[in-house]
Write a protein that holds these residues in place. Structure first.
Motif, mmCIF file in Angstrom:
data_model
loop_
_atom_site.group_PDB
_atom_site.id
_atom_site.type_symbol
_atom_site.label_atom_id
_atom_site.label_comp_id
_atom_site.label_asym_id
_atom_site.label_seq_id
_atom_site.Cartn_x
_atom_site.Cartn_y
_atom_site.Cartn_z
ATOM 1 N N GLY A 97 75.222 -56.693 40.892
ATOM 2 C CA GLY A 97 75.560 -57.876 40.114
ATOM 3 C C GLY A 97 76.284 -57.490 38.846
ATOM 4 N N VAL A 98 75.934 -58.161 37.744
ATOM 5 C CA VAL A 98 76.629 -57.944 36.487
ATOM 6 C C VAL A 98 75.626 -57.793 35.352
ATOM 7 C CG1 VAL A 98 76.895 -60.431 36.042
ATOM 8 C CG2 VAL A 98 78.502 -58.804 35.008
ATOM 9 N N ILE A 99 75.906 -56.856 34.457
ATOM 10 C CA ILE A 99 75.083 -56.596 33.277
ATOM 11 C C ILE A 99 75.716 -57.332 32.099
ATOM 12 C CG2 ILE A 99 74.191 -54.810 31.734
ATOM 13 C CD1 ILE A 99 74.946 -52.910 34.299
ATOM 14 N N VAL A 100 74.928 -58.147 31.407
ATOM 15 C CA VAL A 100 75.434 -58.933 30.281
ATOM 16 C C VAL A 100 75.068 -58.232 28.978
ATOM 17 C CG1 VAL A 100 75.308 -61.141 29.061
ATOM 18 C CG2 VAL A 100 75.258 -61.094 31.564
ATOM 19 N N GLY A 122 83.415 -63.823 41.383
ATOM 20 C CA GLY A 122 82.375 -64.063 42.368
ATOM 21 C C GLY A 122 81.035 -64.369 41.719
ATOM 22 N N ASP A 123 80.147 -64.959 42.502
ATOM 23 C CA ASP A 123 78.854 -65.427 41.992
ATOM 24 C C ASP A 123 77.853 -64.279 41.921
ATOM 25 O OD1 ASP A 123 76.960 -67.118 41.012
ATOM 26 O OD2 ASP A 123 76.436 -67.982 42.960
ATOM 27 N N ARG A 124 78.124 -63.321 41.068
ATOM 28 C CA ARG A 124 77.265 -62.140 40.929
ATOM 29 C C ARG A 124 76.028 -62.476 40.102
ATOM 30 N NH1 ARG A 124 80.938 -57.241 41.221
ATOM 31 N NH2 ARG A 124 82.974 -58.067 41.824
ATOM 32 N N PRO A 125 74.868 -62.037 40.526
ATOM 33 C CA PRO A 125 73.657 -62.276 39.727
ATOM 34 C C PRO A 125 73.640 -61.398 38.480
ATOM 35 C CG PRO A 125 73.155 -60.856 41.576
ATOM 36 C CD PRO A 125 74.587 -61.276 41.761
ATOM 37 N N VAL A 126 72.959 -61.875 37.447
ATOM 38 C CA VAL A 126 72.750 -61.048 36.252
ATOM 39 C C VAL A 126 71.630 -60.069 36.559
ATOM 40 C CG1 VAL A 126 72.026 -61.044 33.837
ATOM 41 C CG2 VAL A 126 73.584 -62.819 34.683
ATOM 42 N N THR A 127 71.942 -58.783 36.485
ATOM 43 C CA THR A 127 70.980 -57.744 36.863
ATOM 44 C C THR A 127 70.365 -57.031 35.664
ATOM 45 O OG1 THR A 127 72.885 -56.295 37.188
ATOM 46 C CG2 THR A 127 71.937 -57.321 39.154
ATOM 47 N N GLY A 144 71.167 -68.762 28.465
ATOM 48 C CA GLY A 144 72.305 -69.236 29.234
ATOM 49 C C GLY A 144 72.702 -68.296 30.351
ATOM 50 N N VAL A 145 72.125 -67.077 30.346
ATOM 51 C CA VAL A 145 72.475 -66.102 31.392
ATOM 52 C C VAL A 145 71.276 -65.702 32.244
ATOM 53 C CG1 VAL A 145 74.460 -65.227 30.110
ATOM 54 C CG2 VAL A 145 72.242 -64.108 29.810
ATOM 55 N N ILE A 146 70.066 -65.806 31.703
ATOM 56 C CA ILE A 146 68.855 -65.595 32.504
ATOM 57 C C ILE A 146 67.816 -66.629 32.104
ATOM 58 C CG2 ILE A 146 69.184 -63.120 32.920
ATOM 59 C CD1 ILE A 146 67.104 -62.571 30.730
ATOM 60 N N ALA A 147 66.992 -67.010 33.040
ATOM 61 C CA ALA A 147 65.947 -67.991 32.769
ATOM 62 C C ALA A 147 64.779 -67.318 32.057
ATOM 63 C CB ALA A 147 65.465 -68.610 34.080
ATOM 64 N N GLN A 222 69.693 -40.960 24.637
ATOM 65 C CA GLN A 222 68.904 -41.580 25.697
ATOM 66 C C GLN A 222 69.836 -42.192 26.739
ATOM 67 O OE1 GLN A 222 65.706 -44.078 24.283
ATOM 68 N NE2 GLN A 222 65.602 -45.262 26.188
ATOM 69 N N GLU A 223 69.531 -41.960 27.992
ATOM 70 C CA GLU A 223 70.335 -42.499 29.082
ATOM 71 C C GLU A 223 69.498 -43.437 29.938
ATOM 72 O OE1 GLU A 223 72.051 -39.234 31.231
ATOM 73 O OE2 GLU A 223 73.693 -38.992 29.790
ATOM 74 N N GLU A 224 70.102 -44.523 30.364
ATOM 75 C CA GLU A 224 69.447 -45.474 31.246
ATOM 76 C C GLU A 224 70.454 -45.926 32.295
ATOM 77 O OE1 GLU A 224 66.309 -46.071 31.082
ATOM 78 O OE2 GLU A 224 65.840 -45.305 29.073
ATOM 79 N N ALA A 225 70.007 -46.009 33.537
ATOM 80 C CA ALA A 225 70.846 -46.531 34.616
ATOM 81 C C ALA A 225 70.466 -47.982 34.868
ATOM 82 C CB ALA A 225 70.666 -45.701 35.877
ATOM 83 N N LEU A 226 71.429 -48.878 34.731
ATOM 84 C CA LEU A 226 71.229 -50.298 34.970
ATOM 85 C C LEU A 226 72.136 -50.722 36.117
ATOM 86 C CD1 LEU A 226 71.318 -51.570 31.259
ATOM 87 C CD2 LEU A 226 69.291 -51.047 32.632
ATOM 88 N N ASP A 227 71.539 -51.188 37.176
ATOM 89 C CA ASP A 227 72.312 -51.635 38.339
ATOM 90 C C ASP A 227 73.346 -50.589 38.755
ATOM 91 O OD1 ASP A 227 73.172 -53.228 40.396
ATOM 92 O OD2 ASP A 227 74.294 -54.632 39.131
#
Length: 602
Positions: A97-100, A122-127, A144-147, A222-227
């Motif tokens: 999906g997409v990271i906001v 495309g209708d990508r989910p917010v991940t 507005g981007v996540i519930a 610090q490193e983090e992997a998101l989606d």
């Protein structure tokens, strides 16, 4: 001395601001559920015309650049929504999906921006959601981007919640009221009113929110992997915000500088009020970013303005931004150590020609003048060292005495009009301020000061100075415009301690001097208990493991019950033991904040 100016023929910024446009806004306005307009793209249409005499040439140029709106491609897999609010929202495409990153101020604007993105990508989910720092224009639109309660990782720098609450709740009313001047929120949009803030056009007026992070960034490297996307972070506390971070996306060769390096001189202390920032450490973190990331970056983007492409240009941009804050810091202290005060240094200090020629170093949002005073304040405080400044009369009493010395209100107005006509606008404003505070019902005094503010505004390069002057003139002529409080929507995200802290700030000390209360709070949903005392006008609270023995009132409730109770529901749904009038007494000594206090009149 003639000021060095950048080259108006240089169109590089315009080329960069227009680069990568994918789609323009789909509608002319963004509205709330009740139909209220919270953002209008038509408000900036006047900037397409020729510059009028009522706007500084540099500020007009900057406002034109900030008025660009739509979906922009930064580089492969990275997009930005610009011109949908004061700030940018960045969208990073991942595996699923997409990271906001930084979802604007209002849920309505963030939602509209995400819809524009999805219409083209495309209708990508917010991940995942990333908050780069603790200012509301970078987290307020999160709903507005996540519930609320969505199972989505939310990243933020260490201290994010603490500082978000301190600014938007503890001092929220005072900062919001001052912010109305800062952003020009009540001004008409156009060449004689609001033309922008330097960072963007203005703040949206939709629904802000706040959620807690689920993953905290605590150290540089610090490193983090998101989606499936690797983020490498740099912590930058006490720079543009008390809690802030930059990050590199090594797989995309893209560097996000949050709000630490934007296309203007920023604020060491904003005119709306804030904790004074550390220009020295700001400069050092910019140098660290240059050393850590520039060699791995082909594009630099930020949470305001437009990107910078190319490694050489990135290095130049970061080094000049670094030198800008470093110079302000070091030269202010050099002159302070020679005996100059902050106001004197603000008149003496000039930036090097190489920086005054750089468009991104101009003072559209923060000025050299008020930033110098902020550096001085950080080290030396409010006192200028002259004993005459120790115990001055407050503004109204000072004004009465100045008016008396000059020979009465008519004499002050005559003098003020003379300075105004002679073009000494600065002293005309100082003098007429005393006339207004000494005789607040004198319409001639208010009108003359309003005219002075207008002329100062029309010559101001700094957008926030312009907005302050024009809003002051508006208030002198029309009275105080209502300021809507927005912190209520954030209460649900606060910890119990933060809710209690916000109550303690509202205690009217003199009214509570003689009250002596103890309350015991048991939050069943959190598994936490608190003991609260009101004594000597001070509300103290602390975690406890002890039962309610000895308390005037014991309450067993959930955090949601607490929020409801403070909203006026009382004890209807809350189990309690002891004397319920203890709560009534506590609530009776709380002052309601006043979002409509006067600023340019007593």
């Amino acid at each position: 001395m003639t000021e060095t100016m950048p080259d108006f023929a240089d169109r590089t910024d315009f080329e960069d601001a227009d680069r990568g446009l994918v789609a323009s806004p789909a509608t002319g306005t963004i509205t709330a559920d009740d139909g209220r307009v919270v953002w209008s793209f038509d408000d900036t249409a006047f900037l397409d015309g020729e510059r009028p005499d009522t706007v500084h040439a540099g500020l007009w140029r900057q406002s034109q650049l900030c008025a660009r709106a739509g979906l922009y491609e930064v580089t492969d897999g990275i997009y930005q929504i610009r011109g949908y609010d004061l700030s940018n929202m960045t969208l990073i495409e991942g595996e699923r999906g997409v990271i906001v990153v930084d979802p604007l101020i209002s849920a309505e604007c963030a939602r509209a921006g995400l819809e524009l993105y999805r219409s083209r990508r495309g209708d990508r989910p917010v991940t995942a959601v990333v908050f780069t720092h603790s200012h509301i224009d970078h987290f307020g639109g999160v709903h507005g981007v996540i519930a609320p309660g969505a199972d989505v990782p939310v990243l933020a720098p260490e201290g994010f919640m603490e500082h978000s609450v301190a600014e938007n709740v503890y001092a929220g009313t005072a900062m919001l009221r001052r912010g109305m001047y800062h952003t020009g929120a009540t001004l008409d949009r156009g060449p004689t009113g609001l033309v922008g803030t330097g960072l963007g056009f203005t703040a949206s007026t939709g629904t802000p929110g706040l959620i807690r992070e689920t993953l905290t960034v605590r150290h540089t490297g610090q490193e983090e992997a998101l989606d499936g996307v690797l983020f490498r972070f740099q912590m930058t506390p006490d720079t543009e915000a008390p809690s802030e971070m930059n990050f590199l996306l090594p797989g995309r060769r893209a560097l996000c500088m949050a709000e630490n390096a934007t296309h203007n001189l920023h604020n060491i202390l904003t005119l709306r009020g804030a904790v004074v920032r550390d220009a020295r450490i700001w400069s050092r973190y910019l140098h660290e970013a240059l050393e850590l990331f520039a060699h791995e970056s082909d594009v630099l983007f930020a949470s305001h303005h437009w990107p910078t492409w190319g490694r050489d240009r990135i290095r130049t941009f970061l080094s000049e931004q670094r030198d800008l804050y470093g110079y302000l810091h070091d030269q202010t202290l050099r002159l302070a150590n020679q005996g100059h005060t902050g106001t004197e240094i603000a008149e003496l200090l000039e930036l090097p020609p190489a920086l005054t020629r750089a468009w991104h170093a101009r003072g559209y949002y923060g000025s050299v003048s008020h930033n110098v005073k902020a550096v001085y304040q950080r080290y030396m405080g409010w006192y200028d060292g002259n004993p005459a400044s120790l115990w001055e009369h407050p503004p109204v009493e000072t004004a009465k005495r100045y008016v008396d010395c000059i020979g009465g209100i008519d004499a002050v107005l005559e003098k003020g009009r003379g300075y105004l006509e002679a073009g000494d606008l600065r002293f005309a404003a100082q003098l007429l301020k005393h006339a207004v505070f000494a005789a607040p019902d004198n319409t001639d005094a208010k009108e003359l000061l309003a005219q002075t503010f207008e002329r100062l505004a029309h010559g101001a390069e700094c957008a926030t100075w312009r907005n302050n002057y024009l809003t002051g003139a508006q208030e002198l002529r029309q009275g105080v415009k209502h300021t809507a409080l927005g912190a209520v929507s954030m209460v649900g995200a606060l910890s119990v301690e933060q809710v209690f802290d916000s109550l303690a700030i509202r205690v009217n000390g003199p009214r509570a001097w003689d009250e002596d209360l103890t309350l015991h709070w048991h939050f069943t949903d959190l598994g936490e208990m608190y003991r609260m005392t009101l004594h000597n006008g001070v509300l103290i609270h602390s975690r406890t493991g002890a039962p309610a023995d000895g308390a005037d009132l014991g309450l067993t409730l959930t955090k949601a019950d607490l929020v409801g109770m403070l909203a006026g529901k009382g004890l209807e749904t809350i189990r309690h033991t002891g004397d319920p009038t203890a709560l009534k007494t506590l609530l009776s000594v709380l002052d309601a904040p006043d979002p409509d206090f006067a600023i340019v009149t007593p």
